[in-house]
Design a protein around this motif. Structure first.
Motif, PDB file in Angstrom:
ATOM      1  N   PRO A   8       0.833  -1.214   0.000  1.00 11.86           N
ATOM      2  CA  PRO A   8       0.000   0.000   0.000  1.00 11.86           C
ATOM      3  C   PRO A   8       0.872   1.270   0.000  1.00 11.86           C
ATOM      4  CG  PRO A   8       0.094  -0.891   2.205  1.00 11.86           C
ATOM      5  CD  PRO A   8       0.860  -1.855   1.315  1.00 11.86           C
ATOM      6  N   LEU A  84      -3.174  -4.137   3.001  1.00  9.30           N
ATOM      7  CA  LEU A  84      -3.931  -2.881   3.045  1.00  9.30           C
ATOM      8  C   LEU A  84      -4.007  -2.411   4.488  1.00  9.30           C
ATOM      9  CD1 LEU A  84      -7.121  -3.466   0.811  1.00  9.30           C
ATOM     10  CD2 LEU A  84      -5.027  -2.247   0.205  1.00  9.30           C
TER      11      LEU A  84
ATOM     12  N   GLN B  70     -13.394  -4.023   1.708  1.00 10.09           N
ATOM     13  CA  GLN B  70     -12.289  -3.091   1.433  1.00 10.09           C
ATOM     14  C   GLN B  70     -11.404  -3.619   0.300  1.00 10.09           C
ATOM     15  OE1 GLN B  70      -9.704  -2.096   4.737  1.00 10.09           O
ATOM     16  NE2 GLN B  70      -8.410  -0.813   3.444  1.00 10.09           N
ATOM     17  N   TRP B  74     -10.883  -1.603  -3.068  1.00  8.45           N
ATOM     18  CA  TRP B  74      -9.516  -1.135  -3.363  1.00  8.45           C
ATOM     19  C   TRP B  74      -9.016  -1.702  -4.690  1.00  8.45           C
ATOM     20  CZ3 TRP B  74     -11.007   1.440   0.583  1.00  8.45           C
ATOM     21  CH2 TRP B  74     -10.192   2.394   1.203  1.00  8.45           C
TER      22      TRP B  74
END
Lengths: 103, 152
Positions: A8, A84, B70, B74
């Motif tokens: 990320p 993430l 998520q 994403w």
């Protein structure tokens, strides 16, 4: 073949800005150790006291590793691991309890 | 990625429709906290695609994006070359200002963190912040007609 690890934005300072790096390992823990060998410091952002950090999500392909075997989840060539940061927060901060959890 | 022009101006720009959608979500989930994002093209600082997210905690004092949702959202952003331009959530009994928890967990230095307070049933409070390395800076919220955003 290797295992792709998707990084990320907030952790790309450890990977010279790369969005994805490659590594090898039998389990998620050994994969992270392998990648940390070339991108020192990454492991500490993911693992604390031998456990996955609470506010980091790691996925093996499409599955959150918390629902697999956590750090002991087996990984193999061709897999993709995605990291993430959890998106979390809330007004509970008024309480001191959460502040201690966070630090 | 470099910082967009919009962040130099210390301002988040939202269409009236997006603003209304965020407030409606906050009201709908009250007294639990509501959360979500507004995605936009990477590097553009344009918040164009509203995505309401589930609060996996279903709590009046805490929120966390559902991890499976998520990943899906994403990935979709990745495929469209988008980023979360805005990350929003509501406070349902306190002011629309980042709490210590919000600051501790803020992990998107490029995002505008929008907070809506639904503590007052008549009138919401709607504010936006940058949260970078634990430092909070408030910014202007500018609401425009949809056509204007497309033209920017």
């Amino acid at each position: 073949m290797a295992i792709e690890v998707r990084i990320p934005t907030i952790l790309r300072s450890y990977t010279d800005g790369q969005k994805a790096v490659e590594g090898t390992g039998e389990t998620l823990a050994s994969l992270i150790a392998d990648v940390d060998g070339r991108h020192a410091g990454l492991r500490d952002r993911l693992v604390e006291d031998g456990e996955l950090r609470r506010f980091v999500n790691i996925y093996l392909n499409d599955e959150d590793v918390r629902f697999l075997g956590g750090l002991e989840t087996p990984v193999a060539d061709g897999d993709t691991v995605t990291i993430l940061p959890a998106v979390a927060g809330g007004s509970w901060a008024a309480s001191d309890r959460i502040a201690r959890v966070a630090h | 990625m470099t910082t967009g022009v919009g962040s130099v101006a210390a301002m988040v720009v939202l269409t009236q429709a997006t603003y209304d959608a965020i407030v409606a979500h906050a009201r709908r989930d009250h007294p639990d906290e509501a959360c979500g994002i507004v995605a936009g093209p990477a590097g553009s600082d344009r918040a164009v695609r509203f995505v309401a997210m589930a609060n996996a905690e279903r709590s009046p004092t805490f929120y966390r994006f559902d991890s499976a949702e998520q990943l899906r959202v994403w990935r979709e952003m990745d495929n469209r070359d988008e980023v979360p331009v805005v990350i929003y959530h509501s406070h349902t009994a306190t002011e629309a200002y980042p709490s210590r928890t919000d600051i501790a967990y803020a992990a998107e230095p490029e995002a505008h963190y929008v907070l809506v307070s639904t503590a007052d049933p008549e009138r919401e409070s709607f504010r936006s912040f940058r949260i970078v390395d634990g430092q909070v800076s408030e910014e202007e919220v500018r609401v425009i007609a949809s056509a204007e955003l497309t033209a920017r």
